[in-house]
Scaffold this active site. Structure first.
Site, PDB file in Angstrom:
ATOM      1  CG  ASN A   1      -1.798   1.154   1.365  1.00 46.01           C
ATOM      2  OD1 ASN A   1      -1.716   2.086   0.554  1.00 46.01           O
ATOM      3  ND2 ASN A   1      -2.659   1.155   2.361  1.00 46.01           N
TER       4      ASN A   1
ATOM      5  NE  ARG B   1      -6.203   1.708   0.149  1.00 44.58           N
ATOM      6  CZ  ARG B   1      -6.133   2.934   0.680  1.00 44.58           C
ATOM      7  NH1 ARG B   1      -4.982   3.418   1.085  1.00 44.58           N
ATOM      8  NH2 ARG B   1      -7.212   3.657   0.815  1.00 44.58           N
TER       9      ARG B   1
ATOM     10  CG  HIS C   1     -12.388   4.075   3.518  1.00 43.60           C
ATOM     11  ND1 HIS C   1     -12.999   5.082   4.233  1.00 43.60           N
ATOM     12  CD2 HIS C   1     -11.060   4.299   3.622  1.00 43.60           C
ATOM     13  CE1 HIS C   1     -12.090   5.874   4.748  1.00 43.60           C
ATOM     14  NE2 HIS C   1     -10.887   5.427   4.386  1.00 43.60           N
TER      15      HIS C   1
ATOM     16  NE  ARG D   1      -9.006  12.914   4.601  1.00 40.99           N
ATOM     17  CZ  ARG D   1      -9.064  11.641   4.215  1.00 40.99           C
ATOM     18  NH1 ARG D   1      -9.875  11.279   3.248  1.00 40.99           N
ATOM     19  NH2 ARG D   1      -8.318  10.731   4.799  1.00 40.99           N
TER      20      ARG D   1
ATOM     21  CD  GLU E   1      -8.581  -0.753   4.371  1.00 41.00           C
ATOM     22  OE1 GLU E   1      -8.113  -0.386   5.468  1.00 41.00           O
ATOM     23  OE2 GLU E   1      -8.826   0.024   3.449  1.00 41.00           O
TER      24      GLU E   1
END
Ligand code: AMP
Length: 401
Positions: free
Chosen positions: A12, A93, A182, A243, A386
């Site tokens: 990733n 990823r 996601h 965010r 993940e």
């Protein structure tokens, strides 16, 4: 038995980091893992775990290619020759699959070029993702590589959920639609939730809250998503660590006119200086809790805004699904913060939604139910994984190739 031919390396590449795991996709057993941080800065750092050994390195790593080279050397030092191991696959990823990729995809030159061409939609992520793939192709020639896209699960969202209400021509010209992110986590967690309950996913209406530093919600019916909170970019939706999630778009024009904010300044504000950090000065929930306990009013308000937004999405998805059978919390905050779970679902027993205080505050860290056994809606905490989902997807693609 775990032999190296069964192992999948999952990579990733973030904007300035590389996370990796070498694991067995069936059992999920992790043979090695690690993290390269602060790539491009003078104080880059690598931490490599292999069995009980932990190797650490520090010093400038100029780019992702050099970072991966160093990771391979650390594998060598712990007696694991990645190039000679005959790995089953490498799973990468990739953040943005745009309108092109909707499933795990074997890597070819054309696939890499398309990932790069989609960089407009994810300028911080797709370029390092592509560099990671290219570098590993050079370092491990002959090992099949598979790209797993964060947007793929949401590719087939219903048009009414995926479409922004702006000029259709502008939207078409610039690829503007809800992509969602996601996706690997939402897909994995919704599958695990059904498995945990011993139910057929096709029979379930699920709401999933992935609450980490980035946060997103999804509504899943019959195993397929019908809505999600992130949009063209991972800025929309829930309040996150740094965010803001949903905003009146007019705020941006106002900042440009009244404050002279240019695009770069707005980008900085929205990606790094908003959310919990912007409101309370910290983006980690453990620090937020300490501030709240010390009587900090900004921290309290930040928490209330965070929970209010969760409840807004809960209500929207409850209606979109026509009722809900399962609500699942996952990722750093969702798995570890009982207050958020309890407050997000407080006062909803009229909808069959209840949280049992004792179950909710248990120290158990495995997949578990936190609603009373007889409550109509199952509320679950399911650890996301993940890396495992990417390893399984890569392994599947290689098997069927
Ligand atoms: P993630 O992006 O899924 O790794 O989640 C990271 C965030 O999870 C951190 O910024 C924290 O806010 C939160 N977190 C992680 N561990 C804990 C914990 N033990 N208790 C409360 N919050 C946690």
């Amino acid at each position: 038995m775990t032999t190296s031919e069964n192992l999948v390396l999952v990579i990733n590449c973030g904007s300035s980091s590389i996370k990796y795991q070498l694991l067995e996709p069936q059992s999920g057993e992790v043979a090695a893992s690690g993290l390269v941080e602060r790539i491009g800065e003078d104080d880059s750092a690598v931490e490599h775990h292999c069995g009980r050994r932990v190797l650490e390195r520090s010093g400038r790593i100029p780019d992702h290619r050099a970072g991966l080279q160093q990771v391979f050397e650390l594998f060598d030092e712990t007696g694991f020759d990645l190039a000679g191991a005959g790995l089953r696959a490498v799973g990468h990823r990739v953040v943005h699959g745009g309108e092109v990729f909707h499933e795990p995809t074997p890597v070819t030159d054309e696939v890499v070029a398309t990932i790069l061409a989609l960089a407009d939609l994810a300028p911080l992520h797709n370029p390092p993702n592509a560099i990671g793939i290219e570098s590993v192709r050079e370092l491990l020639p002959g090992v099949p590589q598979v790209a797993v896209f964060d947007t793929a699960f949401f590719f087939h969202l219903p048009a009414a959920a995926a479409t922004y209400a702006i000029d259709r021509k502008v939207a078409a010209e610039y690829g503007i639609r809800r992509y969602g992110f996601h996706g690997t986590s939402h897909e994995y967690v919704s599958g695990r939730a059904a498995e945990f309950l011993g139910r057929d996913p096709k029979q379930l209406r699920q709401i999933i809250f992935h609450l980490g530093n980035g946060a997103s919600a999804s509504a899943v019916r019959g195993g397929r998503p019908i809505d999600t909170s992130m949009g063209l970019t991972p800025l929309e939706g829930l309040v996150m660590g740094t965010r803001p999630g949903d905003l009146d778009p007019g705020i941006l024009g106002h900042l440009a006119h009244a404050g002279g904010f240019d695009v770069e300044r707005i980008d900085e504000l929205l990606n790094r200086e908003s959310g919990l950090k912007g409101m309370a000065g910290v983006n980690d929930f453990r620090e937020l809790r300490r501030l709240i306990d010390a009587g900090d009013e900004n921290a309290r308000l930040a928490y209330d805004v965070y929970v209010h937004r969760l409840r807004r999405y809960l209500g929207a998805y409850l209606v979109a699904l026509g009722g809900v059978d399962v609500i699942t919390f996952t990722a750093g905050v969702g798995e570890n913060n009982p207050d958020v779970r309890a407050d997000a679902l407080a006062g909803l027993s009229a909808f069959g939604i209840e949280v049992d205080q004792e179950l909710n505050t248990s120290e158990d860290r495995s997949a578990r139910r936190i609603s009373p056994p007889d409550a109509p809606v199952a509320v679950l905490v399911v650890p996301t994984n993940e890396e495992l989902a990417i390893a399984r997807a890569a392994s599947r693609v290689v098997t069927s190739a």
